[in-house]
Design an enzyme around this catalytic site. Structure first.
Site, short mmCIF file in Angstrom:
data_model
loop_
_atom_site.label_atom_id
_atom_site.label_comp_id
_atom_site.label_asym_id
_atom_site.label_seq_id
_atom_site.Cartn_x
_atom_site.Cartn_y
_atom_site.Cartn_z
N ASN A 8 2.25 -9.14 -10.21
CA ASN A 8 3.05 -7.98 -10.61
C ASN A 8 4.41 -8.12 -9.94
O ASN A 8 4.54 -7.86 -8.74
CB ASN A 8 2.32 -6.70 -10.17
CG ASN A 8 3.13 -5.46 -10.43
OD1 ASN A 8 4.14 -5.49 -11.14
ND2 ASN A 8 2.68 -4.34 -9.87
N LYS A 10 6.98 -6.38 -10.44
CA LYS A 10 7.67 -5.08 -10.32
C LYS A 10 9.12 -5.20 -10.84
O LYS A 10 9.31 -5.88 -11.84
CB LYS A 10 7.58 -4.57 -8.88
CG LYS A 10 6.12 -4.61 -8.39
CD LYS A 10 5.86 -3.91 -7.10
CE LYS A 10 4.38 -4.07 -6.74
NZ LYS A 10 4.00 -3.31 -5.57
N HIS A 91 -0.38 2.16 -12.49
CA HIS A 91 -0.08 1.59 -11.17
C HIS A 91 0.30 2.71 -10.19
O HIS A 91 0.96 3.69 -10.57
CB HIS A 91 1.06 0.57 -11.28
CG HIS A 91 1.26 -0.19 -10.02
ND1 HIS A 91 2.01 0.32 -8.97
CD2 HIS A 91 0.78 -1.38 -9.61
CE1 HIS A 91 1.98 -0.55 -7.98
NE2 HIS A 91 1.24 -1.59 -8.34
N GLU A 93 2.56 3.00 -8.03
CA GLU A 93 3.98 3.38 -7.94
C GLU A 93 4.40 4.29 -9.10
O GLU A 93 5.23 5.17 -8.93
CB GLU A 93 4.85 2.11 -7.87
CG GLU A 93 4.75 1.49 -6.49
CD GLU A 93 4.83 -0.02 -6.46
OE1 GLU A 93 5.25 -0.64 -7.47
OE2 GLU A 93 4.45 -0.60 -5.42
N GLU A 165 -6.50 -0.53 -6.11
CA GLU A 165 -5.28 -0.69 -5.31
C GLU A 165 -5.03 0.55 -4.46
O GLU A 165 -4.37 1.48 -4.91
CB GLU A 165 -4.08 -0.90 -6.25
CG GLU A 165 -4.13 -2.20 -7.02
CD GLU A 165 -2.73 -2.73 -7.24
OE1 GLU A 165 -2.51 -3.91 -6.96
OE2 GLU A 165 -1.85 -1.97 -7.64
N GLY A 171 2.17 -3.12 -0.48
CA GLY A 171 3.50 -3.41 0.06
C GLY A 171 3.64 -3.16 1.56
O GLY A 171 4.76 -3.07 2.06
N SER A 211 -1.20 -5.89 -0.68
CA SER A 211 -0.84 -6.87 0.36
C SER A 211 -1.73 -8.11 0.34
O SER A 211 -2.07 -8.65 1.40
CB SER A 211 -0.87 -6.22 1.74
OG SER A 211 0.08 -5.17 1.81
P1 PGA Z 1 1.60 -5.87 -2.92
O1 PGA Z 1 1.58 -5.06 -4.33
O2 PGA Z 1 0.79 -7.11 -3.13
O3 PGA Z 1 3.04 -6.15 -2.68
O4 PGA Z 1 1.00 -4.97 -1.90
C1 PGA Z 1 0.42 -4.97 -5.09
C2 PGA Z 1 0.68 -4.14 -6.30
O5 PGA Z 1 1.41 -3.14 -6.18
O6 PGA Z 1 0.19 -4.42 -7.41
#
Ligand code: PGA
Length: 248
Positions: A8, A10, A91, A93, A165, A171, A211
């Site tokens: 992803n 983003k 997601h 976010e 997640e 993140g 992460s």
């Molecule tokens: P990250 O993001 O691996 O940077 O923690 C995962 C995601 O948001 O899908």
């Protein structure tokens, strides 16, 4: 069951030249057997999927109507006809910054399934979810709301992918523990099983995201019943991402 490593990206990178370089390195370094799906910003999707047809492609979101007066939204038709077969839905976010509700995600899920795209339903994330137990509880509600009323035959055979997640792991550089991830994977399977029975539950890929980096993959592989990973930050580093693919 098939394994999926989904990147992803983003809202990264900022130029097509960088996106092109990243995809090209990921393709070159890919030595794993998992299905590798890249979800770039949608404005790079058409060019990238055309240039790298050996990889699988996905979008980061999709609207629930096919067309119409919906300013700024992304249609399933665009996604389908520009080389993508996968769509991330719900997601963390989007739930946090855009207040995407469980009901909105449910509508998107129905639409995406109808349009023969593979949804990657993200659960366990959202505003105010800080504790592991809160994320598990949210995942249960988000999953139940999303699939409510969808007939089992539509979800059979791995037609939907679920990604656990937890917000606090995304993140932050602090992935969830393998114990927590194993508990989440079991909970997700139990939920699906209670709605649709064990055959559909066992056929549904469950991924972890938050992460993910190459160093945690061997441990997770041993301890949790996962079919892959949804990778954010580390998917922008071709070498690290390739290691994740190789070790999965
Ligand atoms: P990250 O993001 O691996 O940077 O923690 C995962 C995601 O948001 O899908």
């Amino acid at each position: 069951m098939k394994k999926y490593i989904i990147g992803n990206w983003k809202m990264n990178p900022s130029t097509f030249a960088e996106a092109d370089r990243l995809a090209s390195r990921i393709q070159m370094l890919n030595r794993g057997s998992a299905e590798v799906v890249l979800c770039p910003p949608v404005y790079f999707l058409a060019q990238l999927s055309k240039k790298f047809p050996q990889l699988f492609w996905g979008a980061q979101d999709c609207f629930w109507e096919a067309s119409g007066a919906y300013t700024g939204e992304i249609s399933s038709e665009y996604i389908r006809t520009h080389g993508a077969a996968f769509v991330l839905l719900g997601h963390s976010e989007r739930r946090m910054y855009l207040e995407e509700s469980d009901e909105m995600v449910a509508k998107k899920l129905r639409h995406v399934l109808k349009r023969k795209l593979t949804p990657v339903l993200c659960v366990g994330g959202g505003e105010g979810l800080r504790e592991p137990e809160q994320c598990l509880a949210a995942a249960r509600i988000q999953l139940t709301t999303a699939v409510r009323g969808i007939p089992g035959k539509i979800l059979a055979g791995g037609r939907i992918i679920i990604a656990y997640e937890p917000t606090w792991a995304i993140g932050t550089g602090r992935p969830a523990t393998s114990k927590h991830i194993a508990a989440a994977a079991s909970l997700i399977r139990e939920q699906i099983s209670s709605h649709y029975g064990t055959i559909i539950a066992d056929g549904t890929p469950v991924l972890y995201g938050g992460s993910v980096n190459a160093s945690i993959v061997p441990k997770l592989k041993k301890k949790s019943n996962l079919q892959g990973y949804l990778v954010g930050g580390a998917s922008l580093n071709a070498l690290e991402f390739s290691k994740i693919i190789e070790l999965s």
